[in-house]
Design a protein around this motif. Structure first.
Motif, PDB file in Angstrom:
ATOM      1  N   GLU A   3      64.829 -23.967 -67.769  1.00  0.00           N
ATOM      2  CA  GLU A   3      64.859 -24.593 -66.448  1.00  0.00           C
ATOM      3  C   GLU A   3      63.816 -25.695 -66.345  1.00  0.00           C
ATOM      4  O   GLU A   3      64.080 -26.756 -65.783  1.00  0.00           O
ATOM      5  CB  GLU A   3      64.653 -23.538 -65.363  1.00  0.00           C
ATOM      6  CG  GLU A   3      65.849 -22.607 -65.217  1.00  0.00           C
ATOM      7  CD  GLU A   3      65.600 -21.422 -64.310  1.00  0.00           C
ATOM      8  OE1 GLU A   3      64.475 -21.282 -63.771  1.00  0.00           O
ATOM      9  OE2 GLU A   3      66.536 -20.615 -64.139  1.00  0.00           O
ATOM     10  N   ASP A  13      69.797 -25.621 -71.232  1.00  0.00           N
ATOM     11  CA  ASP A  13      70.260 -24.235 -71.215  1.00  0.00           C
ATOM     12  C   ASP A  13      69.721 -23.515 -72.436  1.00  0.00           C
ATOM     13  O   ASP A  13      69.829 -24.010 -73.555  1.00  0.00           O
ATOM     14  CB  ASP A  13      71.789 -24.170 -71.242  1.00  0.00           C
ATOM     15  CG  ASP A  13      72.418 -24.765 -69.996  1.00  0.00           C
ATOM     16  OD1 ASP A  13      71.874 -24.550 -68.903  1.00  0.00           O
ATOM     17  OD2 ASP A  13      73.461 -25.435 -70.117  1.00  0.00           O
ATOM     18  N   GLU A  45      69.996 -19.660 -74.152  1.00  0.00           N
ATOM     19  CA  GLU A  45      70.565 -18.315 -74.156  1.00  0.00           C
ATOM     20  C   GLU A  45      69.787 -17.480 -75.173  1.00  0.00           C
ATOM     21  O   GLU A  45      69.335 -17.996 -76.195  1.00  0.00           O
ATOM     22  CB  GLU A  45      72.033 -18.349 -74.580  1.00  0.00           C
ATOM     23  CG  GLU A  45      72.918 -19.172 -73.678  1.00  0.00           C
ATOM     24  CD  GLU A  45      74.302 -19.365 -74.267  1.00  0.00           C
ATOM     25  OE1 GLU A  45      74.681 -18.616 -75.188  1.00  0.00           O
ATOM     26  OE2 GLU A  45      74.990 -20.278 -73.814  1.00  0.00           O
TER      27      GLU A  45
END
Length: 102
Positions: free
Chosen positions: A84, A89, A91
């Motif tokens: 963020e 992104d 994961e």
């Protein structure tokens, strides 16, 4: 001799490239005493805006004895927060116990 127990996580980052992005992600892993099992990175030109799309994916491993209170969920949460802050992104999935190809 018995192999040491280990935990394993798979990480994937994608977003605009910026200086230090690899260092920042690997620093979070190192903070939790995880090492990189394997990793690959790629650059791709975005069709609009001329920005570079950066992707990095790999495996993080941790071997016992793990730090007191170690949880892969904590690692995941820190990586999501990092993503963020970098506008990308990230994961992170627990793959402990899965068959892992080297």
């Amino acid at each position: 001799q018995q192999n040491p127990k280990k935990v394993a996580g798979r990480f994937k980052l994608s977003g605009a490239d910026n200086p230090g992005i690899v260092h920042k992600l690997t620093s979070v892993l190192a903070h939790h005493s995880l090492t990189i099992g394997n990793m690959k990175t790629e650059h791709e030109s975005c069709p609009f805006g001329g920005a570079e799309l950066f992707t990095m994916e790999g495996r993080a491993l941790g071997y016992e004895p793990l730090a007191s209170g170690f949880e892969l969920e904590k690692v995941r949460n820190e990586l999501v927060e990092l993503g963020e802050s970098l506008n990308c992104d990230i994961e992170f999935d627990d793959i402990t116990g899965h068959s892992i190809r080297h």
